[in-house]
Scaffold this motif. Sequence first.
Motif, PDB file in Angstrom:
ATOM      1  N   ASP A  89       0.881  -1.291   0.085  1.00  0.00           N
ATOM      2  CA  ASP A  89      -0.065   0.111  -0.023  1.00  0.00           C
ATOM      3  C   ASP A  89       0.855   1.221  -0.045  1.00  0.00           C
ATOM      4  OD1 ASP A  89      -2.012   2.040   0.228  1.00  0.00           O
ATOM      5  OD2 ASP A  89      -3.077   0.739   1.771  1.00  0.00           O
ATOM      6  N   ASP A  90       0.547   2.113  -0.798  1.00  0.00           N
ATOM      7  CA  ASP A  90       1.543   3.359  -1.162  1.00  0.00           C
ATOM      8  C   ASP A  90       2.689   2.990  -1.867  1.00  0.00           C
ATOM      9  OD1 ASP A  90       2.857   5.702  -1.219  1.00  0.00           O
ATOM     10  OD2 ASP A  90       2.032   6.291   0.638  1.00  0.00           O
ATOM     11  N   GLN A  91       2.613   3.005  -3.070  1.00  0.00           N
ATOM     12  CA  GLN A  91       3.935   2.541  -4.109  1.00  0.00           C
ATOM     13  C   GLN A  91       5.101   3.506  -3.984  1.00  0.00           C
ATOM     14  OE1 GLN A  91       4.189  -0.324  -6.301  1.00  0.00           O
ATOM     15  NE2 GLN A  91       2.978  -1.190  -4.596  1.00  0.00           N
ATOM     16  N   ARG A  92       4.925   4.454  -3.129  1.00  0.00           N
ATOM     17  CA  ARG A  92       5.905   5.326  -2.965  1.00  0.00           C
ATOM     18  C   ARG A  92       7.090   4.734  -2.074  1.00  0.00           C
ATOM     19  NH1 ARG A  92       3.759  10.717  -0.348  1.00  0.00           N
ATOM     20  NH2 ARG A  92       2.658   9.145   0.723  1.00  0.00           N
ATOM     21  N   TYR A  93       6.940   3.491  -1.772  1.00  0.00           N
ATOM     22  CA  TYR A  93       7.881   2.668  -0.735  1.00  0.00           C
ATOM     23  C   TYR A  93       9.243   2.556  -1.458  1.00  0.00           C
ATOM     24  CZ  TYR A  93       7.730  -1.433  -3.664  1.00  0.00           C
ATOM     25  OH  TYR A  93       7.922  -2.209  -4.801  1.00  0.00           O
ATOM     26  N   GLN A  94       9.323   2.690  -2.858  1.00  0.00           N
ATOM     27  CA  GLN A  94      10.433   2.691  -3.478  1.00  0.00           C
ATOM     28  C   GLN A  94      11.341   3.829  -3.339  1.00  0.00           C
ATOM     29  OE1 GLN A  94       9.719   0.334  -7.607  1.00  0.00           O
ATOM     30  NE2 GLN A  94       7.631   1.457  -7.161  1.00  0.00           N
ATOM     31  N   ASN A  95      10.744   5.148  -3.064  1.00  0.00           N
ATOM     32  CA  ASN A  95      11.394   6.278  -2.934  1.00  0.00           C
ATOM     33  C   ASN A  95      12.270   6.700  -2.085  1.00  0.00           C
ATOM     34  OD1 ASN A  95      10.303   6.510  -5.490  1.00  0.00           O
ATOM     35  ND2 ASN A  95       8.395   7.917  -4.562  1.00  0.00           N
ATOM     36  N   GLY A  96      12.574   5.822  -1.094  1.00  0.00           N
ATOM     37  CA  GLY A  96      13.380   6.056   0.292  1.00  0.00           C
ATOM     38  C   GLY A  96      14.771   5.837  -0.019  1.00  0.00           C
ATOM     39  N   SER A  97      15.785   5.875   0.839  1.00  0.00           N
ATOM     40  CA  SER A  97      17.289   5.781   0.685  1.00  0.00           C
ATOM     41  C   SER A  97      17.474   4.447   0.840  1.00  0.00           C
ATOM     42  CB  SER A  97      17.788   6.694   1.560  1.00  0.00           C
ATOM     43  OG  SER A  97      17.795   8.226   1.285  1.00  0.00           O
ATOM     44  N   MET A  98      16.570   3.645   1.825  1.00  0.00           N
ATOM     45  CA  MET A  98      16.916   2.180   2.052  1.00  0.00           C
ATOM     46  C   MET A  98      15.717   1.637   2.169  1.00  0.00           C
ATOM     47  SD  MET A  98      19.595   0.661   4.845  1.00  0.00           S
ATOM     48  CE  MET A  98      20.513  -0.941   4.746  1.00  0.00           C
ATOM     49  N   LEU A  99      15.724   0.328   1.721  1.00  0.00           N
ATOM     50  CA  LEU A  99      14.252  -0.401   1.877  1.00  0.00           C
ATOM     51  C   LEU A  99      14.677  -1.671   2.659  1.00  0.00           C
ATOM     52  CD1 LEU A  99      11.320  -0.681   0.979  1.00  0.00           C
ATOM     53  CD2 LEU A  99      12.039  -1.761  -1.022  1.00  0.00           C
ATOM     54  N   VAL A 100      13.687  -2.047   3.609  1.00  0.00           N
ATOM     55  CA  VAL A 100      13.678  -3.172   4.314  1.00  0.00           C
ATOM     56  C   VAL A 100      12.439  -3.909   4.390  1.00  0.00           C
ATOM     57  CG1 VAL A 100      13.913  -4.160   6.773  1.00  0.00           C
ATOM     58  CG2 VAL A 100      15.271  -2.406   6.001  1.00  0.00           C
ATOM     59  N   LYS A 101      12.431  -5.203   4.018  1.00  0.00           N
ATOM     60  CA  LYS A 101      11.191  -6.146   4.120  1.00  0.00           C
ATOM     61  C   LYS A 101      11.294  -6.925   5.121  1.00  0.00           C
ATOM     62  CE  LYS A 101       9.288  -9.840   1.266  1.00  0.00           C
ATOM     63  NZ  LYS A 101       9.301 -10.735   0.181  1.00  0.00           N
TER      64      LYS A 101
END
Length: 316
Positions: A89-101
Amino acid sequence: MSIKQIGQAIKNYDSILIHRHVRPDPDAYGSQAGLAELIKASFPNKTVKITGEEDPSLSFLAEMENVEDEEYSNSLVIVCDTANQSRIDDQRYQNGSMLVKIDHHPLVDEYGDIQWVNTEASSASEMIYQLYKELLDQGFVMNEKAARLLYAGIVGDTGRFLFPSTTETTLHFAAELVGYSFDRPLLYNELYKTSERLAKLKGYILQNFTVHEEGYSTFRLSAETLKKFNVTSTETSQLVGILGDIEGVLAWAFFVEEEDTIRVRLRSKGPVVNDIAANHKGGGHPLAAGAQASGWEETEQIVSELKMACLSFDKA
């Protein structure tokens, strides 16, 4: 190790944005908001926000926050309880500096700079509590707000500890969480209260279901039926478990008609159903999954696959 890496990432960033999946359930809210409260309690100077479409039925747990586009710059983004990138939800998740799942579903999409996937965990909320336990030496602190949310997520995804996903670890963590001062009876009342509209629809389902000799049951909820009972497609998720109490039912499916698709909810007491879901734009756990059908014709194919799953299941 992923947990230590996640802990270090949290410590490294002053701004942290937390996402979860569309059509949220208590575990999605619990893990997302529970992690947020855990970080806030541990590091009060950090800015932590949760984002996604608001679900009024879960607002008693937490309320989503407004996140501006520019806030993603130099932020750590954490996605909880979501195997498929398309379901974040909210596809802006890709816009951060680092991503954790952080997820407990069978692996579908590999995404994130750090991935922590534990299919043995009952819930993403259980994983967040494990994260806290293993990061105590790094200054992580639990409080009543976080404990309430994580407990709600665990209760929701284990069906009040009835599902096979409930383990010794699950119960041990739950026992520790109830040691925090939050109103458990009130929480249960909010999680499981049923409106008069839903109660009447439940009665309609119980009066009209059919169990086939192979051990499967399916039920169609057309747009006309939903309108008759004044119930939304989202609200029907609260009823998906009721056929599991019926003698002779091994696996079952609800087909819920929406504006441009038919929502498929699959549940099982043994036969694997997530591979069926994967054939129809979905996925999930072996005994609990969701999918989509383009029309009623496709639901007949799903019924055939569910029938075969029951026939091939070893009941011994």
